[in-house]
Design a protein around this motif. Structure first.
Motif, PDB file in Angstrom:
ATOM      1  N   VAL A   1      35.329  39.843  32.728  1.00  0.00           N
ATOM      2  CA  VAL A   1      36.527  39.568  33.297  1.00  0.00           C
ATOM      3  C   VAL A   1      37.409  38.849  34.881  1.00  0.00           C
ATOM      4  O   VAL A   1      36.513  39.940  35.124  1.00  0.00           O
ATOM      5  N   VAL A   2      36.995  37.778  35.170  1.00  0.00           N
ATOM      6  CA  VAL A   2      37.759  37.679  36.426  1.00  0.00           C
ATOM      7  C   VAL A   2      38.331  36.247  36.845  1.00  0.00           C
ATOM      8  O   VAL A   2      38.593  36.177  35.754  1.00  0.00           O
ATOM      9  N   ALA A   3      39.534  37.761  37.467  1.00  0.00           N
ATOM     10  CA  ALA A   3      40.531  37.116  38.473  1.00  0.00           C
ATOM     11  C   ALA A   3      40.361  36.935  39.750  1.00  0.00           C
ATOM     12  O   ALA A   3      39.911  37.842  40.601  1.00  0.00           O
ATOM     13  N   ILE A   4      40.539  35.482  39.552  1.00  0.00           N
ATOM     14  CA  ILE A   4      40.953  35.098  40.913  1.00  0.00           C
ATOM     15  C   ILE A   4      42.156  34.904  41.777  1.00  0.00           C
ATOM     16  O   ILE A   4      42.829  33.353  40.629  1.00  0.00           O
ATOM     17  N   ASN A   5      42.703  34.983  42.813  1.00  0.00           N
ATOM     18  CA  ASN A   5      44.233  34.843  43.111  1.00  0.00           C
ATOM     19  C   ASN A   5      44.360  34.058  44.631  1.00  0.00           C
ATOM     20  O   ASN A   5      44.119  34.293  45.745  1.00  0.00           O
ATOM     21  N   ASN A   6      44.243  32.340  44.410  1.00  0.00           N
ATOM     22  CA  ASN A   6      44.512  31.992  45.325  1.00  0.00           C
ATOM     23  C   ASN A   6      45.680  31.748  45.413  1.00  0.00           C
ATOM     24  O   ASN A   6      46.063  30.178  45.910  1.00  0.00           O
ATOM     25  N   THR A   7      46.495  31.961  46.092  1.00  0.00           N
ATOM     26  CA  THR A   7      47.821  32.016  45.666  1.00  0.00           C
ATOM     27  C   THR A   7      48.648  32.583  47.336  1.00  0.00           C
ATOM     28  O   THR A   7      47.804  33.679  47.553  1.00  0.00           O
TER      29      THR A   7
ATOM     30  N   ASP B   1      46.238  40.962  44.031  1.00  0.00           N
ATOM     31  CA  ASP B   1      47.322  40.628  45.318  1.00  0.00           C
ATOM     32  C   ASP B   1      46.802  39.552  45.795  1.00  0.00           C
ATOM     33  O   ASP B   1      45.840  38.375  45.426  1.00  0.00           O
ATOM     34  N   ARG B   2      47.827  38.196  47.204  1.00  0.00           N
ATOM     35  CA  ARG B   2      47.214  37.351  47.874  1.00  0.00           C
ATOM     36  C   ARG B   2      45.900  37.302  48.312  1.00  0.00           C
ATOM     37  O   ARG B   2      45.768  38.743  48.552  1.00  0.00           O
ATOM     38  N   ASP B   3      44.960  36.400  47.733  1.00  0.00           N
ATOM     39  CA  ASP B   3      44.289  36.022  48.319  1.00  0.00           C
ATOM     40  C   ASP B   3      42.704  37.025  47.968  1.00  0.00           C
ATOM     41  O   ASP B   3      41.963  37.300  48.733  1.00  0.00           O
ATOM     42  N   GLU B   4      43.236  37.102  47.311  1.00  0.00           N
ATOM     43  CA  GLU B   4      42.312  38.459  46.192  1.00  0.00           C
ATOM     44  C   GLU B   4      41.474  37.865  45.408  1.00  0.00           C
ATOM     45  O   GLU B   4      42.219  37.485  44.277  1.00  0.00           O
ATOM     46  N   ALA B   5      40.363  38.363  44.641  1.00  0.00           N
ATOM     47  CA  ALA B   5      39.939  38.288  43.601  1.00  0.00           C
ATOM     48  C   ALA B   5      39.461  39.868  43.071  1.00  0.00           C
ATOM     49  O   ALA B   5      38.974  40.621  43.335  1.00  0.00           O
ATOM     50  N   GLU B   6      39.200  39.689  41.259  1.00  0.00           N
ATOM     51  CA  GLU B   6      38.360  41.067  40.696  1.00  0.00           C
ATOM     52  C   GLU B   6      37.421  40.116  39.649  1.00  0.00           C
ATOM     53  O   GLU B   6      37.972  40.162  39.218  1.00  0.00           O
ATOM     54  N   ILE B   7      36.274  41.544  40.169  1.00  0.00           N
ATOM     55  CA  ILE B   7      35.466  41.169  39.137  1.00  0.00           C
ATOM     56  C   ILE B   7      35.456  42.356  37.262  1.00  0.00           C
ATOM     57  O   ILE B   7      35.519  43.601  37.899  1.00  0.00           O
ATOM     58  N   TYR B   8      36.203  41.785  36.369  1.00  0.00           N
ATOM     59  CA  TYR B   8      35.972  42.958  35.693  1.00  0.00           C
ATOM     60  C   TYR B   8      34.934  42.997  34.625  1.00  0.00           C
ATOM     61  O   TYR B   8      34.387  42.475  34.057  1.00  0.00           O
ATOM     62  N   VAL B   9      34.610  44.337  34.478  1.00  0.00           N
ATOM     63  CA  VAL B   9      33.750  44.448  32.808  1.00  0.00           C
ATOM     64  C   VAL B   9      34.664  45.345  32.108  1.00  0.00           C
ATOM     65  O   VAL B   9      35.175  46.152  32.060  1.00  0.00           O
ATOM     66  N   LEU B  10      34.541  44.724  30.496  1.00  0.00           N
ATOM     67  CA  LEU B  10      35.413  45.496  30.118  1.00  0.00           C
ATOM     68  C   LEU B  10      34.467  46.753  29.313  1.00  0.00           C
ATOM     69  O   LEU B  10      32.788  46.354  29.091  1.00  0.00           O
TER      70      LEU B  10
END
Length: 442
Positions: free
Chosen positions: A353-359, A398-407
């Motif tokens: 799962v990839v979460a990208i916060n470009n805010t 967090d703002r301007d951060e991204a995370e790559i998760y593995v289930l």
């Protein structure tokens, strides 16, 4: 701190049973990452071939050569790149003259055929492939073109071509070239740089400039909708890029919008490395090199700059290599809202799962039916850990951060990991004690 958390997360992933893909599969082109080098502007190591060099003139040779690339192979390898793409190597009349004098000779400023062969051989020893940017001139004789294409495979052992197309080149000619080249080398790849966006049967992939425009617009500024780059992604042909030798630098887009290049590049690269396709990175992107239209976009490489973006690029490359789901998996958009996007990649029982916060604000997204209940999401970039609660996973980025998760299965105390880590710490402390003791006795 973040580096330590990331290392711990990768260790957890290594020791856990979440990575159920099994034995290493045969590598394919979708597993690769491409680093494109403008030879003349990358690194000058051989001063004996500096003919008509003027490093202050963007329309003259600057001195970069094959030896310069050889000297930086480890630099490229350590960033996680598996393919080096070389700008046109053929003999021409001066740096800016696009007319090729001889397709069977290397440009004297870059080095000899022998030096190119050495470069390819050393790259292969380091488990990297080498492909050539191959300009095709209008009306060029078909038999000559195919002879040239086959000759470079035989002589230099190159692994692919990027066909840089002139006007009026027929699809039939390209199909013939691809077929003949693959007849010489089975796993050969043929990519096409059509700025018209045209697709041709028999070509492995093309550079989609219309999608590139959407990608640049989405990530060059905060709080922009990512809808255009987060839908129908699985239908896009293999080559993803933010800029290349024919466009102005992505950094210039960012600067023109009064944004800081670092965060914009990090989030854009995260997207590039975690969506379907082959990531293509133009030399200098790892240092946010600036530049306008050609030839300003091909400025001199600088190896003495801040390494923060290089470290980040290296990190996401390692995660992509570790998780086959990021290279081969299906794509499903889970959430998108004005710069915050979450998507899922699945492959043979592995879920990323990839979460990208470009805010400009921290964002929270709750996932429910999209993921299997009773497990946890382990963050591999920042060490985030999200356990399911009442059938839901709440992501906070967090703002301007991204995370790559593995289930993965929920983790309790991992006795083997703890024991191994403790042993490493004890051995290290013992080493320090011996060093200190020897220094006292000296």
């Amino acid at each position: 701190m973040k580096k330590g958390l990331c290392l711990l997360s990768l260790l957890l992933l290594f020791f856990s049973s979440s990575n159920v893909v099994g034995a290493e599969e045969e590598r394919s082109w979708q597993d690769e990452t491409i680093y494109y080098i403008t030879i003349d502007r990358f690194n000058n190591s051989d001063f004996t071939n500096d003919f008509e060099v003027d490093a202050k003139d963007p329309n003259k040779f600057h001195g970069g050569d094959f030896q310069g690339i050889i000297d930086r192979l480890d630099y490229i390898k350590e960033m996680g790149f598996s393919v080096i793409a070389l700008s046109p190597i053929f003999e021409v009349d001066g740096y800016k003259n696009s007319k090729i004098k001889d397709y069977f000779k290397t440009a004297a400023n870059f080095g000899s055929m022998k030096k190119l062969q050495e470069l390819v051989d050393l790259a292969h020893q380091k488990k990297m492939k080498v492909i050539l940017d191959f300009p095709i001139m209008e009306g060029m004789d078909q038999n000559t073109l195919i002879d040239v294409a086959k000759w470079w495979i035989d002589e230099a052992k190159v692994d692919g071509y990027i066909l840089d197309l002139g006007q009026g080149v027929s699809p039939k000619l390209l199909q013939s070239l691809s077929r003949e080249a693959k007849g010489v080398k089975e796993d050969f790849i043929v990519l096409a740089d059509f700025q018209t966006g045209e697709q041709v049967e028999g070509i492995d992939g093309f550079f989609d400039y219309s999608f590139n425009e959407n990608l640049r617009a989405a990530f060059s500024k905060s709080n922009q909708s990512l809808q255009a780059v987060a839908t129908n992604v699985e239908n896009i042909e293999p080559v993803h890029f933010l800029d290349n030798q024919h466009t102005q630098r992505f950094t210039r887009d960012i600067i023109n919008l009064n944004e800081h290049p670092g965060p914009r590049w990090k989030l854009a690269l995260t997207y590039l490395y975690t969506t379907p396709g082959i990531p293509f990175v133009f030399y200098g992107s790892e240092i946010a090199l600036d530049g306008g239209e050609e030839p300003d976009n091909q400025r001199q490489m600088d190896f003495r700059t801040d390494k923060d973006l290089i470290d980040y690029l290296t990190n996401i490359a390692a995660v992509r290599e570790k998780l086959p789901a990021l290279r081969r998996g299906s794509f499903e958009l889970l959430y998108e809202n004005q710069g915050m996007v979450v998507y899922k990649r699945e492959y043979k029982g592995e879920t990323a799962v990839v979460a990208i916060n470009n805010t400009t604000k921290s964002q929270a997204v709750t996932l429910t039916s999209e993921l299997e209940d009773g497990k946890e999401l382990r963050g591999l970039l920042n060490g985030d850990l999200v356990k399911s609660e009442d059938g839901a996973y709440k992501l906070i980025v967090d703002r301007d951060e991204a995370e790559i998760y593995v289930l993965a299965e929920k983790s309790g105390l991992n006795i083997p990991l703890i024991s191994t880590s403790a042993a490493v710490v004890i051995l290290f402390l013992g080493f320090l004690f011996l060093v200190k003791k020897r220094s006292r006795n000296a």
